[in-house]
Design an enzyme around this catalytic site. Structure first.
Site, PDB file in Angstrom:
ATOM      1  N   GLU A  30      21.667  59.516  26.560  1.00 60.44           N
ATOM      2  CA  GLU A  30      20.994  59.400  25.106  1.00 60.44           C
ATOM      3  C   GLU A  30      21.423  60.663  24.234  1.00 60.44           C
ATOM      4  O   GLU A  30      20.459  60.870  23.551  1.00 60.44           O
ATOM      5  CB  GLU A  30      19.500  59.262  25.448  1.00 60.44           C
ATOM      6  CG  GLU A  30      18.874  57.851  25.819  1.00 60.44           C
ATOM      7  CD  GLU A  30      19.635  56.803  25.124  1.00 60.44           C
ATOM      8  OE1 GLU A  30      20.160  55.745  25.697  1.00 60.44           O
ATOM      9  OE2 GLU A  30      19.566  56.940  23.809  1.00 60.44           O
TER      10      GLU A  30
HETATM   11  C1  LIG Z   1      24.244  58.153  34.913  1.00 55.78           C
HETATM   12  C2  LIG Z   1      24.660  58.029  33.488  1.00 55.78           C
HETATM   13  C3  LIG Z   1      24.045  56.769  32.913  1.00 55.78           C
HETATM   14  C4  LIG Z   1      24.400  56.573  31.423  1.00 55.78           C
HETATM   15  N1  LIG Z   1      24.018  55.502  30.886  1.00 55.78           N
HETATM   16  C5  LIG Z   1      24.563  54.970  29.688  1.00 55.78           C
HETATM   17  C6  LIG Z   1      24.422  53.741  29.221  1.00 55.78           C
HETATM   18  O1  LIG Z   1      23.390  53.061  29.652  1.00 55.78           O
HETATM   19  N2  LIG Z   1      24.986  53.365  27.974  1.00 55.78           N
HETATM   20  C7  LIG Z   1      25.904  54.165  27.378  1.00 55.78           C
HETATM   21  O2  LIG Z   1      26.674  53.546  26.454  1.00 55.78           O
HETATM   22  N3  LIG Z   1      26.166  55.470  27.995  1.00 55.78           N
HETATM   23  C8  LIG Z   1      25.562  55.815  29.088  1.00 55.78           C
HETATM   24  N4  LIG Z   1      25.823  57.046  29.539  1.00 55.78           N
HETATM   25  C9  LIG Z   1      26.700  57.971  28.959  1.00 55.78           C
HETATM   26  C10 LIG Z   1      26.220  59.229  28.196  1.00 55.78           C
HETATM   27  O3  LIG Z   1      25.157  58.656  27.074  1.00 55.78           O
HETATM   28  C11 LIG Z   1      27.088  60.036  28.058  1.00 55.78           C
HETATM   29  O4  LIG Z   1      27.570  60.689  28.874  1.00 55.78           O
HETATM   30  C12 LIG Z   1      26.631  61.222  26.995  1.00 55.78           C
HETATM   31  O5  LIG Z   1      26.229  60.961  25.729  1.00 55.78           O
HETATM   32  C13 LIG Z   1      27.488  62.440  26.702  1.00 55.78           C
HETATM   33  O6  LIG Z   1      28.633  61.902  26.436  1.00 55.78           O
HETATM   34  P1  LIG Z   1      30.040  62.563  27.437  1.00 55.78           P
HETATM   35  O7  LIG Z   1      29.739  62.374  28.965  1.00 55.78           O
HETATM   36  O8  LIG Z   1      31.357  61.823  27.164  1.00 55.78           O
HETATM   37  O9  LIG Z   1      30.245  63.789  27.067  1.00 55.78           O
HETATM   38  P2  LIG Z   1      30.920  64.535  25.946  1.00 55.78           P
HETATM   39  O10 LIG Z   1      30.854  63.870  24.732  1.00 55.78           O
HETATM   40  O11 LIG Z   1      32.557  64.613  26.212  1.00 55.78           O
HETATM   41  O12 LIG Z   1      30.315  65.931  25.743  1.00 55.78           O
HETATM   42  C14 LIG Z   1      30.798  67.234  26.681  1.00 55.78           C
HETATM   43  C15 LIG Z   1      30.056  68.396  26.213  1.00 55.78           C
HETATM   44  O13 LIG Z   1      30.394  68.880  24.738  1.00 55.78           O
HETATM   45  C16 LIG Z   1      29.402  68.775  24.083  1.00 55.78           C
HETATM   46  N5  LIG Z   1      29.633  68.139  22.752  1.00 55.78           N
HETATM   47  C17 LIG Z   1      30.247  67.167  22.196  1.00 55.78           C
HETATM   48  N6  LIG Z   1      30.455  67.167  21.280  1.00 55.78           N
HETATM   49  C18 LIG Z   1      29.802  67.920  20.601  1.00 55.78           C
HETATM   50  C19 LIG Z   1      29.559  68.155  19.203  1.00 55.78           C
HETATM   51  N7  LIG Z   1      29.894  67.595  18.224  1.00 55.78           N
HETATM   52  N8  LIG Z   1      28.688  69.337  19.060  1.00 55.78           N
HETATM   53  C20 LIG Z   1      28.168  69.996  19.970  1.00 55.78           C
HETATM   54  N9  LIG Z   1      28.358  69.816  21.354  1.00 55.78           N
HETATM   55  C21 LIG Z   1      29.143  68.985  21.461  1.00 55.78           C
HETATM   56  C22 LIG Z   1      28.127  68.020  24.782  1.00 55.78           C
HETATM   57  O14 LIG Z   1      26.742  68.236  24.434  1.00 55.78           O
HETATM   58  C23 LIG Z   1      28.353  68.229  26.119  1.00 55.78           C
HETATM   59  O15 LIG Z   1      27.942  69.372  26.871  1.00 55.78           O
HETATM   60  C24 LIG Z   1      25.363  57.282  30.755  1.00 55.78           C
HETATM   61  C25 LIG Z   1      25.978  58.564  31.595  1.00 55.78           C
HETATM   62  C26 LIG Z   1      25.471  58.808  32.611  1.00 55.78           C
HETATM   63  C27 LIG Z   1      26.135  59.913  33.449  1.00 55.78           C
END
Ligand SMILES: Cc1cc2nc3c(=O)[nH]c(=O)nc-3n(C[C@H](O)[C@H](O)[C@H](O)COP(=O)(O)OP(=O)(O)OC[C@H]3O[C@@H](n4cnc5c(N)ncnc54)[C@H](O)[C@@H]3O)c2cc1C
Length: 589
Positions: free
Chosen positions: A440
């Site tokens: 989220e």
């Molecule tokens: C168990 C689980 C359930 C989930 N359920 C859903 C779901 O139901 N529907 C759905 O759509 N998604 C879902 N997700 C996805 C989840 O919302 C994302 O994993 C999350 O938003 C982070 O995206 P990412 O993993 O690609 O990390 P990234 O976006 O790659 O981020 C990696 C790191 O970089 C930091 N970062 C990235 N961009 C910036 C920025 N602009 N400024 C500062 N810091 C930054 C982040 O804070 C993080 O620490 C789920 C994930 C998991 C693991």
């Protein structure tokens, strides 16, 4: 053995003594919600959560979900418990009566969600996502879409799921690639792959309604070119009956750290039929209706796990015999005293308690504003409440989940080595709650939303500052409250100063906001808790001859003296600016 008993006494204190629920219940639509009714609803939900849902928590963690030939089977007992949940009308607590809902206050639903997710987070995620999907449809769906789907989502007969994330895009949704091609009949054919989709496939309901973000062929690049589509797993005929299977399927289920009872799915869209929700290219804005509801809900998950961990920790600390109290044996008839006599164990339990009760007050205060933003008869009051909700939503999401993790880790520590052993339940809390800090929108992103967007860009700081300064001005002369109001005033000064500092620097130095954001969020949250703890102490003082209220006052004092001083260190970190964070070249890492 782990145990769970919803903290109804504190729920009622927060509703009635702290937040004046009697007058809240005078908002239009809440007529008839007397204290008797609310107590009965809470007691019934407590019974359901502790008797029906809690027994599934550990077995679901051990068993996990099963995936075969595109189908997910949920852990043993989930289907029966879900049927009972729906039959009890629990998913529809806040839903519009026009869609078969009960139109209850968000304040009551927050408490229900705390109990449900404290009993079993993996189970609570299914109705939680469905509620978010219902809110999205209610706010942004067409009348025809609502007629087919709203009542069935509201009741939980069908489930909801949100499909945003793709392999190459998580935080930065502007990168998403899923395509939506218009069809002659007005529908769209969606093609792409979504990952990490919670409850993306399961056996609890005959249909799942996916809300999918995708791009139309003429879409502008980036986040301005994203549209929102409703994609049912099974297509729905005009009369509401189920038709043929749609081209959306589950390709895999992730193996993960926690929440083993809730499937995290790869979802493939192969020309799936979808229906545009809202205007083309405005999907992200509409999706925020669901995401904001989910953000508060995820904060509650942090609180819920913290409460569950605390209950186990206290029970254990009363029974485990090790060493003697520094001031002489408390249980001389036993070979040693219970560990609850040791100051360091007390420190851990008090920290857990002060964070949990503080977070609960913060969530309920925000939910009170959410109710007022929807129902207050006065437009200015609705706007003020709406501003407060916008400001506090990222704080509730980030601080409650950070606290959930902190408390769950303390909950392991109180049990010593036994906390590390699966059968005692505490390590599961650490694993389950960890994701709440990530999904989220990560807590880093929530903090940037608070500082960058809500405070600096939208200038909403006054929505918080006004009630706090007015409280301090009105109460600073009251001697019996000085030990609570003076530290609140001091913390608020630090917060104001940090806000001014970042505001002045951020315009000229683009990295200042990002470097300050997480410390700022914590400073903001601790100041909010100080405000609510001062009010709680004020409410408890006249009844301080009762144990419950004496404990409330002692916990308020602990918060003011042992947690709130962290604000000075957060303030100092923020005022060090971005340089210490950014100084090293990337190659030097
Ligand atoms: C168990 C689980 C359930 C989930 N359920 C859903 C779901 O139901 N529907 C759905 O759509 N998604 C879902 N997700 C996805 C989840 O919302 C994302 O994993 C999350 O938003 C982070 O995206 P990412 O993993 O690609 O990390 P990234 O976006 O790659 O981020 C990696 C790191 O970089 C930091 N970062 C990235 N961009 C910036 C920025 N602009 N400024 C500062 N810091 C930054 C982040 O804070 C993080 O620490 C789920 C994930 C998991 C693991």
């Amino acid at each position: 053995m782990p145990q769970f008993s919803p903290p109804l006494r504190d729920h009622l204190f927060c509703l009635y003594d702290l937040l004046g629920f009697e007058s809240h219940a005078r908002l239009p639509g809440f007529e008839g919600l007397t204290r008797d009714v609310i107590e009965a609803v809470l007691a019934q939900s407590a019974r359901f959560c502790s008797d029906v849902v809690f027994p599934l928590n550990r077995s679901a963690d051990e068993e996990g979900v099963h995936f075969a030939e595109g189908r997910v089977t949920t852990p043993k007992g989930f289907r029966e418990a879900y049927a009972e949940l729906v039959a009890g009308g629990w998913p529809a607590l806040t839903a519009d009566p026009a869609h078969g809902g009960q139109g209850m206050p968000h304040m009551v639903n927050i408490l229900f969600e705390e109990m449900l997710n404290g009993a079993c987070l993996s189970f609570g995620l299914f109705p939680g996502l469905t509620r978010g999907a219902y809110v999205l449809l209610k706010d942004h769906g067409s009348e025809a879409q609502k007629a087919l789907y709203a009542a069935r989502l509201a009741s939980g007969e069908w489930a909801g799921s949100m499909c945003l994330t793709e392999a190459h895009c998580g935080t930065d949704l502007g990168l998403l690639r899923t395509q939506a091609v218009p069809q002659p009949d007005g529908s769209h054919a969606l093609t792409g792959t979504k990952i990490f989709i919670s409850a993306g496939e399961h056996d609890l309901t005959p249909n799942i309604v996916y809300f999918v973000l995708a791009r139309l062929p003429d879409a502008p690049k980036g986040s301005r070119g994203i549209s929102l589509f409703l994609v049912p797993k099974v297509l729905v005929n005009a009369d509401g009956s189920l038709g043929r299977r749609n081209g959306i399927s589950c390709g895999a289920v992730e193996q993960k750290m926690g929440i083993h009872g809730c499937p995290t799915c790869v979802i493939n869209l192969d020309g799936a039929t979808g229906f545009l929700v809202g205007e083309p290219h405005q999907g992200l804005k509409a999706m925020f209706a669901m995401m904001n509801a989910e953000r508060i809900a995820v904060g509650i998950h942090g609180l819920a796990i913290a409460e569950a961990s605390y209950q186990n920790a206290v029970a254990y600390a009363r029974e485990r015999l090790q060493g003697r109290s520094p001031s002489g044996p408390c249980a001389p008839e036993k070979p040693a005293d219970p560990i609850i006599v040791h100051p360091d164990v007390r420190r851990m339990l008090m920290t857990m308690r002060a964070l949990i009760e503080g977070c609960r007050m913060l969530a309920l205060w925000t939910a009170q504003a959410l109710d007022a933003s929807e129902r207050h008869p006065d437009a200015a009051a609705r706007k003020a409440a709406d501003d407060l909700v916008a400001l506090m939503t990222p704080v509730v999401k980030a601080f409650l989940t950070d606290s959930g993790s902190e408390v769950a880790n303390l909950g392991v520590q109180v049990l010593g080595g036994h906390g590390f052993i699966r059968a005692n339940g505490q390590e599961q809390h650490v694993r389950d709650v960890r994701i709440t800090q990530i999904y989220e929108g990560t807590n880093g992103i929530q903090s940037a939303d608070l500082l960058g967007r809500k405070v600096l860009h939208l200038d909403l700081f006054a929505a918080f500052a006004t009630p706090v300064t007015s409280y301090v001005t009105t109460h600073e002369g009251r001697e019996e409250l000085a030990e609570f109001v003076a530290p609140l005033a001091a913390a608020f000064d630090l917060l104001e100063d940090a806000t001014r500092f970042v505001r002045e620097r951020a315009a000229a130095h683009p990295e200042e906001m990002g470097a300050a954001a997480v410390d700022y969020m914590r400073l903001f949250a601790l100041t909010s808790l100080a405000y609510l703890w001062a009010r709680a102490a004020e409410a408890a003082l006249p009844k301080s001859n009762e144990d419950f209220h004496r404990a409330k006052l002692a916990t308020a004092r602990f918060f003011m003296q042992r947690i709130l001083p962290d604000t000075a260190s957060l303030h100092a970190k923020i005022l060090s600016g971005a340089l210490p964070v950014m100084e090293m070249d990337e190659a030097m890492f």
